[in-house]
Motif scaffolding. Sequence first.
Motif, PDB file in Angstrom:
ATOM      1  N   SER A  25       0.836  -1.207   0.000  1.00  5.28           N
ATOM      2  CA  SER A  25       0.000   0.000   0.000  1.00  5.28           C
ATOM      3  C   SER A  25       0.865   1.249   0.000  1.00  5.28           C
ATOM      4  O   SER A  25       0.447   2.312  -0.454  1.00  5.28           O
ATOM      5  CB  SER A  25      -0.926   0.015   1.212  1.00  5.28           C
ATOM      6  OG  SER A  25      -1.901  -0.980   1.047  1.00  5.28           O
ATOM      7  N   SER A  45      -7.982   9.351  -3.140  1.00  6.20           N
ATOM      8  CA  SER A  45      -8.401   8.454  -2.074  1.00  6.20           C
ATOM      9  C   SER A  45      -7.768   7.075  -2.261  1.00  6.20           C
ATOM     10  O   SER A  45      -7.733   6.556  -3.371  1.00  6.20           O
ATOM     11  CB  SER A  45      -9.925   8.347  -2.089  1.00  6.20           C
ATOM     12  OG  SER A  45     -10.339   7.542  -1.038  1.00  6.20           O
ATOM     13  N   GLY A  46      -7.270   6.528  -1.175  1.00  6.70           N
ATOM     14  CA  GLY A  46      -6.734   5.172  -1.217  1.00  6.70           C
ATOM     15  C   GLY A  46      -5.294   5.088  -1.696  1.00  6.70           C
ATOM     16  O   GLY A  46      -4.739   4.001  -1.827  1.00  6.70           O
ATOM     17  N   CYS A  47      -4.646   6.224  -1.953  1.00  3.47           N
ATOM     18  CA  CYS A  47      -3.290   6.163  -2.511  1.00  3.47           C
ATOM     19  C   CYS A  47      -2.238   5.904  -1.423  1.00  3.47           C
ATOM     20  O   CYS A  47      -1.071   5.685  -1.739  1.00  3.47           O
ATOM     21  CB  CYS A  47      -2.954   7.429  -3.294  1.00  3.47           C
ATOM     22  SG  CYS A  47      -2.611   8.859  -2.268  1.00  3.47           S
ATOM     23  N   GLY A  48      -2.647   5.946  -0.168  1.00  2.00           N
ATOM     24  CA  GLY A  48      -1.697   5.581   0.885  1.00  2.00           C
ATOM     25  C   GLY A  48      -1.233   6.741   1.756  1.00  2.00           C
ATOM     26  O   GLY A  48      -0.267   6.614   2.509  1.00  2.00           O
ATOM     27  N   LYS A  49      -1.936   7.864   1.703  1.00  2.00           N
ATOM     28  CA  LYS A  49      -1.539   9.038   2.495  1.00  2.00           C
ATOM     29  C   LYS A  49      -1.588   8.746   3.988  1.00  2.00           C
ATOM     30  O   LYS A  49      -0.613   8.984   4.719  1.00  2.00           O
ATOM     31  CB  LYS A  49      -2.460  10.235   2.187  1.00  2.00           C
ATOM     32  CG  LYS A  49      -2.504  10.630   0.732  1.00  2.00           C
ATOM     33  CD  LYS A  49      -3.439  11.804   0.510  1.00  2.00           C
ATOM     34  CE  LYS A  49      -4.913  11.506   0.790  1.00  2.00           C
ATOM     35  NZ  LYS A  49      -5.519  10.525  -0.135  1.00  2.00           N
ATOM     36  N   SER A  50      -2.742   8.234   4.454  1.00  2.00           N
ATOM     37  CA  SER A  50      -2.894   7.989   5.890  1.00  2.00           C
ATOM     38  C   SER A  50      -1.913   6.930   6.367  1.00  2.00           C
ATOM     39  O   SER A  50      -1.337   7.046   7.446  1.00  2.00           O
ATOM     40  CB  SER A  50      -4.322   7.543   6.213  1.00  2.00           C
ATOM     41  OG  SER A  50      -5.225   8.573   5.919  1.00  2.00           O
ATOM     42  N   THR A  51      -1.734   5.904   5.544  1.00  2.00           N
ATOM     43  CA  THR A  51      -0.807   4.842   5.934  1.00  2.00           C
ATOM     44  C   THR A  51       0.598   5.411   6.092  1.00  2.00           C
ATOM     45  O   THR A  51       1.291   5.131   7.089  1.00  2.00           O
ATOM     46  CB  THR A  51      -0.813   3.707   4.879  1.00  2.00           C
ATOM     47  OG1 THR A  51      -2.152   3.230   4.734  1.00  2.00           O
ATOM     48  CG2 THR A  51       0.088   2.573   5.291  1.00  2.00           C
TER      49      THR A  51
HETATM   50  N1  LIG Z   1      -5.752  -1.919   7.959  1.00  2.00           N
HETATM   51  C1  LIG Z   1      -5.716  -2.143   6.637  1.00  2.00           C
HETATM   52  N2  LIG Z   1      -5.736  -3.402   6.152  1.00  2.00           N
HETATM   53  C2  LIG Z   1      -5.674  -3.623   4.842  1.00  2.00           C
HETATM   54  N3  LIG Z   1      -5.601  -2.681   3.904  1.00  2.00           N
HETATM   55  C3  LIG Z   1      -5.604  -1.404   4.306  1.00  2.00           C
HETATM   56  C4  LIG Z   1      -5.658  -1.068   5.696  1.00  2.00           C
HETATM   57  N4  LIG Z   1      -5.646   0.262   5.809  1.00  2.00           N
HETATM   58  C5  LIG Z   1      -5.571   0.755   4.538  1.00  2.00           C
HETATM   59  N5  LIG Z   1      -5.548  -0.250   3.639  1.00  2.00           N
HETATM   60  C6  LIG Z   1      -5.416  -0.098   2.179  1.00  2.00           C
HETATM   61  O1  LIG Z   1      -4.236   0.622   1.896  1.00  2.00           O
HETATM   62  C7  LIG Z   1      -4.457   1.554   0.852  1.00  2.00           C
HETATM   63  C8  LIG Z   1      -4.091   2.947   1.320  1.00  2.00           C
HETATM   64  O2  LIG Z   1      -4.976   3.357   2.354  1.00  2.00           O
HETATM   65  P1  LIG Z   1      -4.872   4.749   3.074  1.00  2.00           P
HETATM   66  O3  LIG Z   1      -5.855   4.766   4.158  1.00  2.00           O
HETATM   67  O4  LIG Z   1      -3.454   4.996   3.431  1.00  2.00           O
HETATM   68  O5  LIG Z   1      -5.305   5.737   1.886  1.00  2.00           O
HETATM   69  P2  LIG Z   1      -5.524   7.319   1.895  1.00  2.00           P
HETATM   70  O6  LIG Z   1      -4.661   7.856   0.825  1.00  2.00           O
HETATM   71  O7  LIG Z   1      -5.377   7.844   3.248  1.00  2.00           O
HETATM   72  O8  LIG Z   1      -7.043   7.437   1.402  1.00  2.00           O
HETATM   73  P3  LIG Z   1      -8.191   8.488   1.826  1.00  2.00           P
HETATM   74  O9  LIG Z   1      -7.908   9.750   1.071  1.00  2.00           O
HETATM   75  O10 LIG Z   1      -9.448   7.820   1.318  1.00  2.00           O
HETATM   76  O11 LIG Z   1      -8.169   8.644   3.303  1.00  2.00           O
HETATM   77  C9  LIG Z   1      -5.917   1.416   0.448  1.00  2.00           C
HETATM   78  O12 LIG Z   1      -5.983   0.630  -0.697  1.00  2.00           O
HETATM   79  C10 LIG Z   1      -6.547   0.724   1.622  1.00  2.00           C
HETATM   80  O13 LIG Z   1      -7.627  -0.072   1.207  1.00  2.00           O
END
Ligand SMILES: Nc1ncnc2c1ncn2[C@@H]1O[C@H](COP(=O)(O)OP(=O)(O)OP(=O)(O)O)[C@@H](O)[C@H]1O
Length: 410
Positions: A25, A45-51
């Motif tokens: 991710s 959304s979902g690109c991995g920012k929060s992670t």
């Molecule tokens: N606990 C988890 N278990 C499995 N996959 C996860 C988990 N958390 C996030 N993901 C996956 O990792 C990827 C990145 O998620 P993340 O939350 O970092 O995205 P984001 O950029 O913060 O999105 P957003 O703008 O919607 O908040 C996504 O495909 C998500 O489905």
Amino acid sequence: MSESHGASIELENLTKRYPGHAEPSVDDVTMEIKAGETVVLVGPSGCGKSTTLKMINRLIEPSGGRIRIGGEDVTGIDPVRLRRKVGYAIQSSGLFPHMTVAQNIALVPRMTGWPKARIRDRVEEMLGLVGLDPGEFRHRHPRQLSGGQQQRVGVARALAADPPVLLMDEPFGAVDPITREHLQDELLRLQRELHKTIVFVTHDFDEAIRLGDRIAVLRERSRIVQFDTPEAILTSPADDFVSGFVGAGAALKRLHLSRVRDVEITGCPTVTVDDPLQTVFNRLRTCGGDEILLLDRRGRPCKWLRRGDLMRARGSLARAGTPVGGTVTLDATLRDALEAVLTDATGRVAVTGRRGEYTGVVDMETLLKSVHELLEADRLEALGAQHRPEEARAAQPHAEQEDPAGKATA
Ligand SMILES: Nc1ncnc2c1ncn2[C@@H]1O[C@H](COP(=O)(O)OP(=O)(O)OP(=O)(O)O)[C@@H](O)[C@H]1O
Ligand SMILES: [Mg+2]
């Protein structure tokens, strides 16, 4: 603990694989954030920012790579100790509903073992800092606050233990646009005083422009497409993906980045309410322009007077002229100034100092000229950077292919 000022953050080949996912991710992210800098991560959304963000304080454990804060490798240290150095504010404010505002803000200082009196003082100070009256708000519960107030408390809590690093995950996502702008301004003001290192996540590019010293535009798996100043991203987006993200109106967005104090402020003839009518008449006759500005006793802009106004009002200053619609301060953005000029019948806006006193005027012509000059300067700089490949690469660490260590920074 008076660490106060920011600490640098280095991410080196940071990777996260969630169990059961074929692809990581967050894939091999390398970036360097300078002490005291605000870096905004934007991307779909979902690109991995929060992670990515949560790995910095190890709310999510990395699967690979390193994190250094202030030069110290924190990849292996006790996460609880780490989180005391790193403030964290999130979208829904993340306040504990069963705790009062004061208890929420006191959370990390209490964990850290601060004496009671010091915690009490700190809670007051933090509430003041985010513009909430301690007497009124200290004992409330989160459900008794508006969305914007909850976010303020969230920010106060993140700052309470005076961490050098502040992580913010769409902290203003849940409020209306006007409150959001207000909170953004507040954060900018705070940051001018505090000089924390802030990593801020949003998917709103306009928010990124307003807040970021630098912006990292991310694609899927947190891949960095461009990491540069807002000016550079607006004027020379690295590729179509970034252009798409910048969206329409890059030139207009540029207006957010300059302040009234940076452009030429002209003067206009003025009189004050205490001047004898004869002086006002004379000034109107001799000033050359159409209008003069009437100032009140404290030197604040009050009304525009045109020739003939006084005649029509039979010599009464109180009845004559058009009230000044709005004013802008020297710190206002050119965007605000343009808005004011466009909505003012006179086609210009009075500029005021700290105490609201008249300092000059900005008109449409000056604004247009300034914007043209700014855009031209940006363009030349972007061109110049292209002709100096070393620097261009240094300013844009998305060029990972050419930089195997991936350590490029501005
Ligand atoms: N606990 C988890 N278990 C499995 N996959 C996860 C988990 N958390 C996030 N993901 C996956 O990792 C990827 C990145 O998620 P993340 O939350 O970092 O995205 P984001 O950029 O913060 O999105 P957003 O703008 O919607 O908040 C996504 O495909 C998500 O489905
Ligand atoms: Mg997210």
